[in-house]
Design an enzyme around this catalytic site. Structure first.
Site, PDB file in Angstrom:
ATOM      1  N   GLY A  71       0.861  -1.012  -0.015  1.00 33.92           N
ATOM      2  CA  GLY A  71      -0.052   0.010   0.116  1.00 33.92           C
ATOM      3  C   GLY A  71       0.821   1.278  -0.019  1.00 33.92           C
ATOM      4  N   CYS A 327       2.052   1.182  12.979  1.00 30.90           N
ATOM      5  CA  CYS A 327       3.338   2.176  12.659  1.00 30.90           C
ATOM      6  C   CYS A 327       3.714   3.030  13.701  1.00 30.90           C
ATOM      7  CB  CYS A 327       3.162   3.192  11.537  1.00 30.90           C
ATOM      8  SG  CYS A 327       2.394   2.301  10.166  1.00 30.90           S
TER       9      CYS A 327
HETATM   10  N1  PLP Z   1      -2.235   3.322   4.154  1.00 33.06           N
HETATM   11  C1  PLP Z   1      -3.168   3.037   5.377  1.00 33.06           C
HETATM   12  C2  PLP Z   1      -4.521   3.969   5.616  1.00 33.06           C
HETATM   13  C3  PLP Z   1      -2.498   2.181   6.121  1.00 33.06           C
HETATM   14  O1  PLP Z   1      -3.247   1.856   7.250  1.00 33.06           O
HETATM   15  C4  PLP Z   1      -1.566   1.384   5.541  1.00 33.06           C
HETATM   16  C5  PLP Z   1      -1.081   0.255   6.722  1.00 33.06           C
HETATM   17  O2  PLP Z   1      -1.389   0.288   7.765  1.00 33.06           O
HETATM   18  C6  PLP Z   1      -0.976   1.765   4.586  1.00 33.06           C
HETATM   19  C7  PLP Z   1      -1.266   2.840   3.998  1.00 33.06           C
HETATM   20  C8  PLP Z   1       0.395   0.982   4.291  1.00 33.06           C
HETATM   21  O3  PLP Z   1       0.124  -0.144   3.655  1.00 33.06           O
HETATM   22  P1  PLP Z   1       1.504  -1.410   3.488  1.00 33.06           P
HETATM   23  O4  PLP Z   1       1.374  -1.748   5.002  1.00 33.06           O
HETATM   24  O5  PLP Z   1       0.823  -2.251   2.536  1.00 33.06           O
HETATM   25  O6  PLP Z   1       2.637  -0.764   3.165  1.00 33.06           O
END
Ligand code: PLP
Length: 392
Positions: A71, A327
């Site tokens: 993502g 995170c």
């Molecule tokens: N965007 C949102 C809203 C998320 O919650 C996350 C991950 O928690 C991400 C982006 C990042 O996704 P990825 O873990 O696949 O890099």
């Protein structure tokens, strides 16, 4: 001790049906999809099918899906891919202060390169204030990026109206749908977004595979240069097993979405009601029903400093939840920038619990949680009040 997993916004367990579909692509079907022989062609067919299944989740066309590794990468590709087409002084981007770091850090990087970024305000119930968009739009606004659902509070954002206003202005609209995809309908033929980010591991698919929906006619500058895979937008040998897994996860989500959403809303609302009944100081953060089906964000008046202890105490009992987004475990104890953006005071913004439910959670697990949580909050309350007692 039984284990209960209530942290589906961080990641989800792989659905066994997804794993079964992926396994052959780690074993017999190992080909490189760019190869013209039988092994390559088998892998290529699998990618076409995975792309069809992911496109179907959005009512999109096959050529509108670009696979990425995450993502985060999809978010970077959307923002950078638009911005790098312009000189910095000719490109203004609008986003919100409570996006995921995948958006916010990319915006900070673009600001360092000279691009200008504006941030939409958020209401106290965790929803972007739509009217503010009209005031922020400028003649050189090229892109508006607003998440479909927030990763900490779980609130759903008015992307339909925001996308319409953006389109009327002539700019592109991107939505980070990493938390929302597969949980609520996000159809490209109903919502006029141009770009949409997804990640398979949030919908019971594998980690290491994401996708960016790119509406036909929208052009992006590629971030990865090489063999020209993914319509030249994302060169690299494809993650075939990951794409197969993402496809099956998307197909399951499409088929089961409405029944699963009703079940999770029932479970979510029962937990919220009973927590409030059993713990008088507990309150729900964010809008009561404009939220993801399985998403609960709780605050505890007077126990704001205890959220981390409460999370660890629940973990001792085998219950996995989080204090914010995964995170933010790196900055534990700091007020959440997401809650602060909603106007919460820094003390309250330090102490939230995120409980996020998923496909394999049961009523029985909710019962256990509802027994354990009041006991632990009571225990922590005693410890806290004793530690503040005057020293004799
Ligand atoms: N965007 C949102 C809203 C998320 O919650 C996350 C991950 O928690 C991400 C982006 C990042 O996704 P990825 O873990 O696949 O890099």
């Amino acid at each position: 001790m039984s284990q209960i997993y209530f942290d589906h916004s961080a990641t989800t367990p792989l659905d066994p049906r997804v794993l079964d579909a992926m396994r052959p692509y780690y074993e017999a079907h190992f080909g490189n999809p760019s190869s013209l022989h039988w092994a390559g062609q088998k892998a290529k067919q699998a990618i076409v099918e995975g792309r069809r299944q992911v496109a179907n989740l959005l009512h999109a066309s096959l050529d509108e899906i670009i696979f990425t590794a995450s993502g985060t990468e999809a978010d970077n590709m959307a923002l950078m891919g638009v911005a790098l087409q312009y000189q910095p002084q000719d490109c203004h981007i609008i986003t919100t202060a409570f996006e995921h770091p995948a958006i916010l850090e990319t915006c900070k990087y673009l600001e360092r390169l000279g691009y200008s970024i504006s941030y939409l305000p958020i209401s106290s119930d965790g929803i972007v204030i739509v009217d503010a968009l009209r005031q922020l739009l400028q003649p050189n606004t090229r892109l508006v990026s607003v998440m479909a659902a927030n990763n900490v509070v779980g609130t759903l954002q008015p992307i339909q109206e925001l996308a319409q206003i953006t389109k009327q202005h002539g700019a592109l609209f991107h939505t980070d749908a990493v938390q929302a995809a597969g949980k609520i309908p996000l159809y490209a033929d109903a919502i006029p977004y141009d770009l949409l980010s997804m990640s398979a591991h949030k919908l019971h698919g594998p980690k290491g595979i994401g996708a960016l929906y790119v509406r036909r006619g929208v052009s992006l500058v590629p971030l990865m240069h090489g063999g020209g895979q993914e319509h030249g937008l994302r060169s690299a040998t494809e993650n075939v097993a990951g794409i197969v897994g993402f496809g099956v996860a998307a197909a399951i989500a499409s088929a089961e979405m409405s029944a699963e959403a009703s079940r999770l809303v029932g479970l979510r609302d029962r937990i919220v009601a009973e927590v409030k009944e059993r713990i008088p100081d507990a309150y729900l953060i964010g809008h009561p029903f404009k939220r993801l089906p399985g998403h609960i964000c709780l605050g505890f008046d007077g126990q704001e400093g205890e959220a981390m202890h409460l999370m660890l105490a629940l973990n001792e009992e085998g219950i996995a939840i989080s204090t914010g987004s995964a995170c933010s475990s790196h900055n534990a104890g700091q007020p959440s920038y997401i809650l602060m953006s909603m106007g919460m005071d820094p003390i309250r913004a330090r102490g939230s619990l995120r409980i996020t439910l998923g496909r394999f959670n049961t009523d029985l697990e909710a019962d256990t949680f509802l027994q354990v949580l009041p006991r632990l909050t009571e225990k922590l309350r005693h410890i806290t009040s004793r530690s503040f007692a005057p020293v004799a």
